[in-house]
Design an enzyme around this catalytic site. Structure first.
Site, PDB file in Angstrom:
ATOM      1  N   GLY A 205       0.823  -1.201   0.000  1.00  0.00           N
ATOM      2  CA  GLY A 205       0.000   0.000   0.000  1.00  0.00           C
ATOM      3  C   GLY A 205       0.856   1.249   0.000  1.00  0.00           C
ATOM      4  CB  SER A 206      -0.046   4.709   0.847  1.00  0.00           C
ATOM      5  OG  SER A 206      -0.409   4.556   2.207  1.00  0.00           O
ATOM      6  N   GLY A 209       0.817   4.815   4.976  1.00  0.00           N
ATOM      7  CA  GLY A 209       0.133   3.737   5.698  1.00  0.00           C
ATOM      8  C   GLY A 209       1.116   2.667   6.132  1.00  0.00           C
ATOM      9  N   GLY A 210       2.007   2.310   5.220  1.00  0.00           N
ATOM     10  CA  GLY A 210       2.990   1.265   5.524  1.00  0.00           C
ATOM     11  C   GLY A 210       3.930   1.689   6.629  1.00  0.00           C
ATOM     12  CD  GLU A 229       7.491  -5.115  -1.390  1.00  0.00           C
ATOM     13  OE1 GLU A 229       7.786  -4.298  -2.288  1.00  0.00           O
ATOM     14  OE2 GLU A 229       8.346  -5.797  -0.803  1.00  0.00           O
ATOM     15  CB  CYS A 266       3.568   0.151  -6.547  1.00  0.00           C
ATOM     16  SG  CYS A 266       3.567  -1.559  -7.068  1.00  0.00           S
TER      17      CYS A 266
HETATM   18  P1  NAP Z   1      -3.181   2.286   1.792  1.00  0.00           P
HETATM   19  O1  NAP Z   1      -4.093   3.437   1.825  1.00  0.00           O
HETATM   20  O2  NAP Z   1      -1.845   2.477   2.427  1.00  0.00           O
HETATM   21  O3  NAP Z   1      -3.937   1.060   2.464  1.00  0.00           O
HETATM   22  C1  NAP Z   1      -3.353  -0.215   2.601  1.00  0.00           C
HETATM   23  C2  NAP Z   1      -3.920  -0.901   3.827  1.00  0.00           C
HETATM   24  O4  NAP Z   1      -3.376  -0.347   5.021  1.00  0.00           O
HETATM   25  C3  NAP Z   1      -5.423  -0.772   3.973  1.00  0.00           C
HETATM   26  O5  NAP Z   1      -5.911  -1.955   4.550  1.00  0.00           O
HETATM   27  C4  NAP Z   1      -5.579   0.381   4.940  1.00  0.00           C
HETATM   28  O6  NAP Z   1      -6.772   0.320   5.683  1.00  0.00           O
HETATM   29  C5  NAP Z   1      -4.413   0.140   5.861  1.00  0.00           C
HETATM   30  N1  NAP Z   1      -3.903   1.393   6.454  1.00  0.00           N
HETATM   31  C6  NAP Z   1      -3.395   2.465   5.791  1.00  0.00           C
HETATM   32  N2  NAP Z   1      -2.987   3.401   6.670  1.00  0.00           N
HETATM   33  C7  NAP Z   1      -3.228   2.915   7.917  1.00  0.00           C
HETATM   34  C8  NAP Z   1      -3.032   3.421   9.230  1.00  0.00           C
HETATM   35  N3  NAP Z   1      -2.478   4.614   9.431  1.00  0.00           N
HETATM   36  N4  NAP Z   1      -3.407   2.658  10.267  1.00  0.00           N
HETATM   37  C9  NAP Z   1      -3.963   1.440  10.065  1.00  0.00           C
HETATM   38  N5  NAP Z   1      -4.180   0.911   8.834  1.00  0.00           N
HETATM   39  C10 NAP Z   1      -3.824   1.636   7.778  1.00  0.00           C
HETATM   40  O7  NAP Z   1      -2.883   1.775   0.303  1.00  0.00           O
HETATM   41  P2  NAP Z   1      -3.759   1.785  -1.003  1.00  0.00           P
HETATM   42  O8  NAP Z   1      -5.127   2.275  -0.747  1.00  0.00           O
HETATM   43  O9  NAP Z   1      -3.630   0.455  -1.648  1.00  0.00           O
HETATM   44  O10 NAP Z   1      -3.009   2.887  -1.880  1.00  0.00           O
HETATM   45  C11 NAP Z   1      -2.232   2.694  -2.993  1.00  0.00           C
HETATM   46  C12 NAP Z   1      -0.740   2.797  -2.662  1.00  0.00           C
HETATM   47  O11 NAP Z   1      -0.232   1.461  -2.627  1.00  0.00           O
HETATM   48  C13 NAP Z   1       0.141   3.494  -3.672  1.00  0.00           C
HETATM   49  O12 NAP Z   1       1.038   4.327  -3.005  1.00  0.00           O
HETATM   50  C14 NAP Z   1       0.889   2.383  -4.385  1.00  0.00           C
HETATM   51  O13 NAP Z   1       2.142   2.751  -4.910  1.00  0.00           O
HETATM   52  C15 NAP Z   1       1.008   1.392  -3.284  1.00  0.00           C
HETATM   53  N6  NAP Z   1       1.200   0.035  -3.800  1.00  0.00           N
HETATM   54  C16 NAP Z   1       2.398  -0.586  -3.625  1.00  0.00           C
HETATM   55  C17 NAP Z   1       2.618  -1.839  -4.167  1.00  0.00           C
HETATM   56  C18 NAP Z   1       3.930  -2.545  -4.008  1.00  0.00           C
HETATM   57  O14 NAP Z   1       3.994  -3.729  -4.327  1.00  0.00           O
HETATM   58  N7  NAP Z   1       4.965  -1.904  -3.546  1.00  0.00           N
HETATM   59  C19 NAP Z   1       1.588  -2.494  -4.861  1.00  0.00           C
HETATM   60  C20 NAP Z   1       0.370  -1.836  -4.994  1.00  0.00           C
HETATM   61  C21 NAP Z   1       0.191  -0.565  -4.438  1.00  0.00           C
HETATM   62  P3  NAP Z   1      -8.171   0.917   5.118  1.00  0.00           P
HETATM   63  O15 NAP Z   1      -8.380   0.294   3.776  1.00  0.00           O
HETATM   64  O16 NAP Z   1      -9.185   0.439   6.119  1.00  0.00           O
HETATM   65  O17 NAP Z   1      -8.017   2.380   5.061  1.00  0.00           O
END
Ligand code: NAP
Length: 480
Positions: A205-206, A209-210, A229, A266
């Site tokens: 994810g982001s 968040g990560g 990741e 990503c």
């Molecule tokens: P996200 O907003 O970070 O959410 C990912 C997970 O983490 C969700 O379950 C979210 O819960 C949880 N979360 C996020 N912040 C949190 C916090 N402060 N406390 C507790 N739980 C938290 O990611 P996303 O919505 O998938 O956003 C896309 C991002 O993912 C982009 O930046 C992209 O580059 C990245 N990504 C990376 C990869 C890789 O392989 N490196 C692959 C795909 C995407 P909720 O859903 O309940 O909010």
């Protein structure tokens, strides 16, 4: 309808995951391979239910989701194959010796064992391949770990339905109850990660968040590994020679790559370096003339993207070649241009990941050292180089510099599209991942959920099967 999980609910699920782990860790590699194959088969059998659900919740097109489900089942079967090949436990048997320079040494035998129940946080943009039955779950199950998934809020119904399909398949194939479960809501995810019985966290994810969840894992009384990741800028460097020889192909390839899936990868290229005077900016601008609007995954991502776009084109020294529109129904792509000097002056803003169909071209002056273009980047999932195969000026150094910041280096191609291969690295130095030591794609991803244990002078009968002299599991072993 799914509802948020309560703390009691999370604790009960971890109780079951602990019990399941105690049985899973004793299963043979062949038994675990059968579990993974059963899950793959069940997902295929339920594709007609799962794909429309994914479409409704993620706004991704059917063809993309069909391909993603195939990728997901392929991943599960790749881990099954790995287990059957017996090449996953890094067994080293170093027999006792009497004549080393340090004197006699004991009989030492090392192998990898599963870590324990894993908390997994899935991503929004891959509702199958990086979600409930995705690569993190497959690699943890292959290692012999139970898994509790924190469902992404962007596809809760799909998460619940996938989990039901996976659980049925696992139980029918002989897995214990509690091998896989799901919780809902950010607070439940945090409670899950804080449970002292959880042995590792995996996240896609982001960056924000990560990082927040990595800090939770590190702040526990007993810290645990947390494999995040995260986001990435994925720089692309085009040599002067490549720009002259194949500007058209590079411009078209760039447009295809950064607009694919509405730029919600990503591995989307975010910054591309071209020589001053290159025709690539004009060609890319033309190629975007009639680009259609594409829906983004959810309201949260749309709002964050709209905000970053609104600020980006106002940064001093940034030319807007194409200004995309952000509306409720979708977004059209944006193309920006700046100079190398201006990029360095505003690196804080211009080198942030923008999760959507937006890219900035950076023109570098004659005589610029290509390797140094990468100096201002932090860790990135990928670096891409476009050059002539005959070796352009400075390309060797640029490749070498790329290896210091990236997990994967792409030659004359585009970074979007991560092959599921034993040789894949999908990860990199922070902030592209919270641990630069591993990959989340490809079968070596299993290594994140295993830890080494050595047995010293333990007689054959007391050893686990993988370390016994007769090698009853038929594992690949290094014997010294
Ligand atoms: P996200 O907003 O970070 O959410 C990912 C997970 O983490 C969700 O379950 C979210 O819960 C949880 N979360 C996020 N912040 C949190 C916090 N402060 N406390 C507790 N739980 C938290 O990611 P996303 O919505 O998938 O956003 C896309 C991002 O993912 C982009 O930046 C992209 O580059 C990245 N990504 C990376 C990869 C890789 O392989 N490196 C692959 C795909 C995407 P909720 O859903 O309940 O909010």
């Amino acid at each position: 309808m799914t509802t948020l999980s309560t703390t009691e609910n999370v604790t009960a699920k971890v109780d079951a995951a602990v019990r399941a782990f105690d049985r899973l860790r004793r299963t043979s590699p062949t038994e675990r391979a059968e579990l993974l194959e059963a899950v793959a088969q069940a997902l295929e059998a339920n594709a007609a239910t799962l794909i429309p659900l994914a479409q409704a919740e993620s706004h991704l097109p059917q063809a993309r989701l069909t391909g993603e489900l195939a990728r997901t089942t392929y991943q599960l079967r790749s881990f099954a194959q790995l287990l059957r090949a017996g090449d996953f436990a890094e067994v080293i048997i170093d027999h006792a010796k009497t004549d080393t320079p340090l004197g006699p040494t004991p009989d030492l035998r090392r192998h990898l064992i599963p870590l324990g129940p894993v908390a997994m946080f899935s991503a929004s943009n891959f509702p199958f391949a990086f979600s409930v039955a995705g690569g993190d779950t497959a690699s943890a199950l292959a290692a012999g770990c139970s898994v509790i998934v924190k469902a992404h809020s962007g596809h809760p119904e799909l998460s619940a339905t996938t989990a039901a399909v996976v659980r049925d398949a696992l139980v029918s194939a002989g897995a214990p109850d509690g091998t896989l479960d799901v919780v809902y809501g950010q607070q439940s995810g945090i409670a899950l990660l804080q449970d002292p019985r959880i042995a590792a966290g995996a996240f896609t994810g982001s960056t924000w968040g990560g990082r927040a969840l990595f800090d939770v894992a590190a702040a526990r009384q007993r810290p645990i590994p947390f494999y995040g990741e995260l986001g990435s800028v994925n720089p692309v460097v085009v040599s002067r020679e490549a720009s002259k020889a194949k500007a058209d192909a590079i411009a078209t390839g760039l447009v295809d790559s950064f607009t694919l899936g509405a730029g919600q990868f990503c591995t989307k290229p975010g910054v591309i370096f071209v020589p001053e005077g290159s025709t690539i900016p004009k060609l890319a601008q033309n190629a975007l003339a009639d680009a259609p609007a594409q829906a983004l995954l959810n309201d949260r991502i749309t709002a964050a993207y709209a905000d970053s776009e609104a600020h980006f084109h106002q940064v001093a020294g940034v030319d807007t070649l194409v200004l995309g529109a952000v509306t409720d129904v979708g977004v059209t792509p944006s193309l920006f241009r700046t100079t190398l000097g201006n990029l360095l002056e505003h690196a804080g803003t211009l080198l942030e990941e923008r999760f959507g169909p937006s890219v900035i071209l950076v023109e570098y002056p004659a005589g610029a050292d290509l390797a140094s273009l990468l100096d201002s980047f932090e860790g990135s999932l990928t670096v891409t180089i476009h050059a002539l195969d005959t070796g352009d000026v400075g390309i060797g150094d640029a490749l070498d510099r790329a290896s210091l910041i990236a997990g994967r280096i792409v030659w004359n191609g585009w970074p979007t599209g991560v092959a599921v291969s034993a040789a894949m690295t999908h990860g990199g130095p922070y902030p592209s991942a919270t641990s630069a030591l591993h990959t989340s794609v490809g079968v070596t991803a299993i290594r994140r959920f295993q830890r080494p244990v050595s047995y010293q002078n333990v007689p054959d009968l007391g050893l686990p099967e993988s370390l016994r002299n007769a090698n009853p599991l038929g594992l690949v072993r290094a014997v010294k």
